[in-house]
Design an enzyme around this catalytic site. Structure first.
Site, short mmCIF file in Angstrom:
data_model
loop_
_atom_site.label_atom_id
_atom_site.label_comp_id
_atom_site.label_asym_id
_atom_site.label_seq_id
_atom_site.Cartn_x
_atom_site.Cartn_y
_atom_site.Cartn_z
N VAL A 12 0.84 -1.21 0.00
CA VAL A 12 0.00 0.00 0.00
C VAL A 12 0.87 1.26 0.00
O VAL A 12 0.62 2.21 -0.76
CB VAL A 12 -0.97 0.00 1.21
CG1 VAL A 12 -1.81 1.25 1.21
CG2 VAL A 12 -1.85 -1.23 1.17
N VAL A 31 -6.74 20.09 -4.01
CA VAL A 31 -6.42 20.60 -2.66
C VAL A 31 -6.19 22.12 -2.69
O VAL A 31 -6.31 22.80 -1.67
CB VAL A 31 -5.16 19.87 -2.09
CG1 VAL A 31 -4.77 20.39 -0.72
CG2 VAL A 31 -5.41 18.37 -2.02
N LYS A 99 -6.61 -1.58 9.42
CA LYS A 99 -7.87 -1.93 10.08
C LYS A 99 -7.66 -2.54 11.46
O LYS A 99 -8.48 -2.38 12.34
CB LYS A 99 -8.71 -2.86 9.21
CG LYS A 99 -7.98 -4.04 8.61
CD LYS A 99 -7.56 -3.78 7.21
CE LYS A 99 -6.45 -4.71 6.82
NZ LYS A 99 -6.49 -5.12 5.44
N VAL A 126 -11.49 -0.12 5.41
CA VAL A 126 -12.61 -1.01 5.09
C VAL A 126 -12.98 -0.81 3.62
O VAL A 126 -13.18 0.32 3.18
CB VAL A 126 -13.87 -0.72 5.95
CG1 VAL A 126 -14.94 -1.77 5.69
CG2 VAL A 126 -13.53 -0.65 7.42
N GLY A 128 -11.12 -1.29 0.93
CA GLY A 128 -10.04 -0.93 0.01
C GLY A 128 -10.35 0.36 -0.73
O GLY A 128 -10.50 1.42 -0.12
N GLY A 181 -1.14 -9.21 -4.22
CA GLY A 181 -1.08 -8.18 -3.18
C GLY A 181 -2.38 -7.98 -2.45
O GLY A 181 -2.62 -6.94 -1.85
N GLU A 184 -3.25 -10.47 3.55
CA GLU A 184 -2.47 -9.93 4.67
C GLU A 184 -1.12 -10.63 4.73
O GLU A 184 -0.97 -11.72 4.17
CB GLU A 184 -3.22 -10.16 5.99
CG GLU A 184 -4.57 -9.50 6.06
CD GLU A 184 -4.49 -8.00 5.90
OE1 GLU A 184 -3.86 -7.33 6.73
OE2 GLU A 184 -5.04 -7.48 4.92
N LYS A 199 -12.95 -5.28 10.22
CA LYS A 199 -13.67 -4.31 9.40
C LYS A 199 -15.11 -4.13 9.89
O LYS A 199 -15.61 -3.01 9.92
CB LYS A 199 -13.63 -4.76 7.94
CG LYS A 199 -12.23 -4.63 7.34
CD LYS A 199 -12.11 -5.34 6.02
CE LYS A 199 -10.74 -5.14 5.39
NZ LYS A 199 -10.51 -6.03 4.24
N GLY A 297 -5.75 -4.63 -2.76
CA GLY A 297 -4.81 -4.39 -3.86
C GLY A 297 -4.16 -3.03 -3.71
O GLY A 297 -4.70 -2.11 -3.09
#
Ligand code: HSE
Length: 410
Positions: A12, A31, A99, A126, A128, A181, A184, A199, A297
């Site tokens: 990630v 932003v 999580k 939760v 993804g 990927g 866990e 979750k 993923g």
């Protein structure tokens, strides 16, 4: 320009770094100013174009006055918890995909963020890449949430899809999920349901305002599911899914659990395949709202993390509506006191007669290639404690219980 940092450069974390750079202009436009990835904490060395930004020293992030937002994507409770606390106390907003940490320490970290006027966001924890947390506490804020139920783990949904739909073995499907990927670090957390449990705890806390600890939640994974169960499910118009669910019962307690379930083929949750997650949220004003998308993923999860970083940069003051308390009370009802209809598969002589005597009226199911003396039935809803007691009676009559799966209708 707002300085940001990442804790952890795994699946990630590397996705977050890549997305911040790839979509730099779009992010700056949204932003109102660029997000500059100043530091990445990881103990390993990486040969990447932004290698100069790595540090092995957490203080380089904590003490850097340019860094206003930090993504914690390390996973696990420690040291992510200690790092997050220090960052929030130093006035740095923290966003996370972790999580496990939110499920155990969410109430405390949200309180700390509030105390220090910054944010603790966890959209990626939760679903993804599926927007779910923000929609629940913002877009559905006018509703009482009556119930949440869904496929919350991409790895197990991928395994069930491959195993039951394409005849791939459990081991091969899991190995693929790891390569992609999705899984866990320790995939036991996926296949035994612990990830989905964390979750549903987060969603329960979000919906009902009280911290729910994973230990209070009955959790069963997918390791006992067989091809035979899938065939019986098909024979009665159902499919097998791992479902996490929570709802408030009339006595004020929460029905909260994770377990395999046979869901009706017409259910919106029935056709969610592969790594996709599908989460149904039932509001008292909206009725059912379904959230659907890739639940695991690298890039889908990075998408949710970066969106949170942007939100925290854009609105640095604490968001008061994202909050729940830990009042020290266990709000979850004992699963044995809840009610379910069941699919039951047993083996032994005269099973159909014994099942009818013990369970009353049952619907008998059929499949090709049934084992000798195998009988599968659907039984009417009953208290789980009564169901378990009747299973004991079956065993006393020398029948082996080969499978028991809840029936759910959403
Ligand atoms: N292992 C998790 C899953 C990752 O498969 O859903 C996303 O939380």
């Amino acid at each position: 320009m707002i300085g940001v940092a990442i804790l952890g450069h795994g699946v990630v974390g590397s996705g977050v770094a890549e997305l911040l750079m790839k979509n730099e202009k779009k992010i700056a436009f949204s932003v109102g100013q660029p997000l500059y990835l100043k530091r990445i904490l990881d103990l390993r060395d990486f040969d990447v174009p932004y290698a100069d930004r790595f540090t092995k020293n957490f203080e380089d992030i904590l003490k850097d006055p340019d860094i206003r937002v930090c993504a914690e994507v390390m996973g696990g409770v420690h040291p992510a918890y200690e790092f997050s606390k220090q960052l929030l106390a130093a006035g740095i907003s923290v966003v996370t995909s972790n999580k496990e940490l939110v499920a155990y320490k969410g109430a405390e970290l949200l309180a700390l963020a509030r105390e220090h006027g910054v944010n603790y966001y966890f959209e990626a924890s939760v679903g993804g890449g599926v927007p779910l947390i923000h929609p629940i506490y913002r877009c559905l804020a006018a509703n009482h949430v009556e119930e949440i139920a869904g496929i919350l783990n991409g790895t197990t949904n991928y395994i069930l899809t491959k195993m039951l739909g394409e005849g791939v073995s459990f081991e091969e499907a899991l190995a693929n999920a790891q390569k992609l990927g999705y899984a866990e670090k320790d995939p036991t957390a996926d296949v035994e349901g612990h990830d989905a449990c964390r979750k549903i705890c987060i969603l329960a806390a979000l919906a009902y305002g009280k911290h729910v600890y994973p230990e209070s939640v009955f959790t069963e994974g997918i390791t006992k599911i067989t091809e035979a169960d899938a065939q019986y499910a098909k024979s009665c118009g159902r499919v097998l899914k791992l479902i996490g669910r929570v709802k408030r019962l009339e006595n004020g307690k929460l029905l909260c659990m994770v377990s395999p379930a046979m869901v009706n083929q017409q259910s919106q949750l029935a056709n969610i395949q592969d790594v996709f997650n599908g989460i149904l949220v039932r509001g008292d004003a909206t009725g059912d709202v379904l959230f659907y998308g890739k639940g695991a993923g690298k890039m889908p999860t990075a998408s949710a993390v970066v969106a949170d970083m942007m939100d925290a940069a854009l609105y640095p003051q604490n968001c008061p509506s994202l909050y729940w308390e830990d009042d020290g009370v266990d709000h979850v009802e004992n699963h044995l006191e809840t009610t379910s209809a069941y699919y039951l598969r047993v083996q032994g002589e005269h099973a159909e007669k014994e099942l009818s005597e013990i369970f009353g009226s049952v619907s008998v199911l059929h499949r090709e290639d049934a084992l000798p003396d195998e009988t599968a039935v659907l039984v009417d809803p009953m208290r789980e404690r009564d169901f378990q007691n009747r299973l004991e009676e079956l065993r006393e009559r020398h029948l082996s219980v080969l499978g028991q799966i809840r029936l759910l209708d959403y």
